[in-house]
Design an enzyme around this catalytic site. Structure first.
Site, PDB file in Angstrom:
ATOM      1  N   ARG A  36       1.883 -13.279   3.535  1.00 47.24           N
ATOM      2  CA  ARG A  36       1.526 -14.456   2.738  1.00 47.24           C
ATOM      3  C   ARG A  36       1.657 -15.749   3.541  1.00 47.24           C
ATOM      4  O   ARG A  36       1.207 -16.792   3.097  1.00 47.24           O
ATOM      5  CB  ARG A  36       2.432 -14.538   1.500  1.00 47.24           C
ATOM      6  CG  ARG A  36       2.000 -13.612   0.386  1.00 47.24           C
ATOM      7  CD  ARG A  36       2.870 -13.811  -0.842  1.00 47.24           C
ATOM      8  NE  ARG A  36       4.252 -13.486  -0.548  1.00 47.24           N
ATOM      9  CZ  ARG A  36       4.780 -12.286  -0.722  1.00 47.24           C
ATOM     10  NH1 ARG A  36       4.043 -11.321  -1.196  1.00 47.24           N
ATOM     11  NH2 ARG A  36       6.027 -12.049  -0.431  1.00 47.24           N
ATOM     12  N   ASP A 106       7.120  -1.198   4.041  1.00 49.35           N
ATOM     13  CA  ASP A 106       7.070  -0.729   5.424  1.00 49.35           C
ATOM     14  C   ASP A 106       7.888   0.522   5.720  1.00 49.35           C
ATOM     15  O   ASP A 106       7.862   1.035   6.834  1.00 49.35           O
ATOM     16  CB  ASP A 106       7.516  -1.857   6.362  1.00 49.35           C
ATOM     17  CG  ASP A 106       8.839  -2.490   5.916  1.00 49.35           C
ATOM     18  OD1 ASP A 106       9.774  -1.736   5.566  1.00 49.35           O
ATOM     19  OD2 ASP A 106       8.932  -3.734   5.900  1.00 49.35           O
ATOM     20  N   HIS A 123       7.160  -2.067  -4.721  1.00 48.96           N
ATOM     21  CA  HIS A 123       5.744  -2.334  -4.473  1.00 48.96           C
ATOM     22  C   HIS A 123       5.070  -1.165  -3.768  1.00 48.96           C
ATOM     23  O   HIS A 123       4.031  -1.328  -3.143  1.00 48.96           O
ATOM     24  CB  HIS A 123       5.578  -3.628  -3.662  1.00 48.96           C
ATOM     25  CG  HIS A 123       6.083  -4.850  -4.386  1.00 48.96           C
ATOM     26  ND1 HIS A 123       6.240  -6.068  -3.786  1.00 48.96           N
ATOM     27  CD2 HIS A 123       6.450  -5.015  -5.679  1.00 48.96           C
ATOM     28  CE1 HIS A 123       6.701  -6.948  -4.680  1.00 48.96           C
ATOM     29  NE2 HIS A 123       6.854  -6.330  -5.827  1.00 48.96           N
ATOM     30  N   CYS A 131      -4.394   9.542  -3.884  1.00 47.28           N
ATOM     31  CA  CYS A 131      -5.704   9.667  -4.509  1.00 47.28           C
ATOM     32  C   CYS A 131      -5.616   9.038  -5.894  1.00 47.28           C
ATOM     33  O   CYS A 131      -4.723   9.355  -6.672  1.00 47.28           O
ATOM     34  CB  CYS A 131      -6.089  11.139  -4.636  1.00 47.28           C
ATOM     35  SG  CYS A 131      -7.555  11.368  -5.668  1.00 47.28           S
ATOM     36  N   CYS A 134      -6.560  12.210  -8.656  1.00 50.72           N
ATOM     37  CA  CYS A 134      -5.657  13.341  -8.920  1.00 50.72           C
ATOM     38  C   CYS A 134      -4.222  13.067  -8.474  1.00 50.72           C
ATOM     39  O   CYS A 134      -3.358  13.924  -8.620  1.00 50.72           O
ATOM     40  CB  CYS A 134      -6.196  14.615  -8.260  1.00 50.72           C
ATOM     41  SG  CYS A 134      -5.994  14.649  -6.468  1.00 50.72           S
ATOM     42  N   CYS A 156     -10.514  11.881  -1.227  1.00 52.59           N
ATOM     43  CA  CYS A 156      -9.570  12.989  -1.411  1.00 52.59           C
ATOM     44  C   CYS A 156     -10.195  14.340  -1.046  1.00 52.59           C
ATOM     45  O   CYS A 156     -11.330  14.629  -1.417  1.00 52.59           O
ATOM     46  CB  CYS A 156      -9.121  13.000  -2.870  1.00 52.59           C
ATOM     47  SG  CYS A 156      -7.955  14.291  -3.289  1.00 52.59           S
ATOM     48  N   SER A 198      12.668 -14.498  -1.017  1.00 52.34           N
ATOM     49  CA  SER A 198      12.656 -15.866  -1.527  1.00 52.34           C
ATOM     50  C   SER A 198      12.715 -15.864  -3.051  1.00 52.34           C
ATOM     51  O   SER A 198      12.752 -16.907  -3.687  1.00 52.34           O
ATOM     52  CB  SER A 198      11.424 -16.595  -1.027  1.00 52.34           C
ATOM     53  OG  SER A 198      10.290 -15.763  -1.194  1.00 52.34           O
ATOM     54  N   ASN A 222      19.482 -15.400   2.763  1.00 47.45           N
ATOM     55  CA  ASN A 222      18.070 -15.710   3.013  1.00 47.45           C
ATOM     56  C   ASN A 222      17.997 -16.967   3.875  1.00 47.45           C
ATOM     57  O   ASN A 222      18.814 -17.867   3.711  1.00 47.45           O
ATOM     58  CB  ASN A 222      17.336 -15.928   1.680  1.00 47.45           C
ATOM     59  CG  ASN A 222      15.828 -15.887   1.842  1.00 47.45           C
ATOM     60  OD1 ASN A 222      15.296 -14.960   2.457  1.00 47.45           O
ATOM     61  ND2 ASN A 222      15.139 -16.878   1.312  1.00 47.45           N
TER      62      ASN A 222
HETATM   63 ZN    ZN Z   1      -7.809  13.701  -5.531  1.00 43.84          ZN
END
Ligand code: ZN
Length: 266
Positions: A36, A106, A123, A131, A134, A156, A198, A222
């Site tokens: 960002r 990461d 996240h 996929c 599925c 997939c 932050s 921080n």
């Molecule tokens: Zn799939």
């Protein structure tokens, strides 16, 4: 007078449940750019092209997405855990860590040696691909190989559905299980340590508040001020790596003293 490092180490030593909450600032010290920030990939791509709805509905968007995602993945793949990641992994080995809630994708907490069951990736993770039809999961490296061979938007093997890195995109719902788990862990801990966040991206940013309201001590490490500094019990505006390394050394010293029956008090 005790330094803040001594104080935080003493709190970890005496806490029953310590939750560590990490953000992008932790990984910039491993050489992963904060996407960002100015000069990041968002300066070269239009974020609107990467909304989840566009990914689902357009092959062209999927191709653009994979182009950007590949660019973001390369530095992540090479990155190594820094002193802060290693200190957090060591806290687990010492039995002084309940869990890590991370905003980072990461995979560095796992690379550092934390157990998967202790790490909540709010996240998602860039180290896996899933996929969208599925839900089959793939190792990221395997899919990146296909990109290198010229595939622009991988599909997939089982169902032909679109593959996407297992990260949460703009417009995509937060993972329900992880979010619930993170709120629950935050409300049950007695020490909540924010490192390198932050605290502006919600809902993640409200977790320190949940912890604090439930009676936990709140520590914020921080580089820059955060909106929660005023309510924190300790605030350290410094780099995560060296700070966590000092706290860890202090904590180990405390554990040894306690084993020898000397006690370091709090
Ligand atoms: Zn799939």
């Amino acid at each position: 007078m005790k330094s803040e490092i001594d104080e935080v180490a003493g709190w970890i030593l005496n806490a029953k449940r310590t939750v560590v909450f990490t953000g992008a600032g932790l990984s910039t010290e491993s050489g992963i750019p904060d996407f960002r920030s100015p000069g990041g990939v968002w300066d070269r791509y239009n974020p609107e092209d990467f909304y989840f709805q566009k990914f689902i509905s357009s092959e062209v968007s999927r191709q653009k997405y994979w182009q950007m995602a590949t660019e973001m993945y390369e530095p992540m793949k090479r990155a190594q855990p820094n002193l802060a990641h290693l200190a957090i992994a060591e806290m687990e080995r010492l039995g002084k860590l309940d869990s890590v809630i991370t905003q980072n994708v990461d995979g560095l907490h796992l690379k550092a040696g934390n157990s998967p069951e202790k790490v909540i990736e709010l996240h998602g993770t860039a180290m896996r691909v899933s996929c969208l039809h599925c839900q089959r999961r793939y190792d990221r490296e395997m899919i990146q190989k296909r990109i290198k061979e010229g595939v622009k938007a991988p599909a997939c093997d089982d169902c032909g559905g679109p593959l996407k890195p297992a990260t949460i995109s703009f417009g995509q719902a937060m993972p329900e299980t992880e979010t619930q788990q993170a709120y629950s862990l935050s409300s049950l801990c007695d020490l909540f340590i924010v490192i390198g966040s932050s605290l502006v991206v919600h809902p993640a940013a409200s977790m320190p508040l949940v912890a604090k309201k439930a009676g936990a001590k709140l520590v914020i490490i921080n580089r820059d001020p955060t909106p929660y500094d005023d309510m924190a019990d300790a605030v350290i505006h410094d780099q995560a790596g060296p700070t966590m390394d000092s706290i860890l050394k202090n904590l180990k010293h405390g554990l040894v003293s306690r084993d020898q029956g000397l006690g370091i008090g709090d």
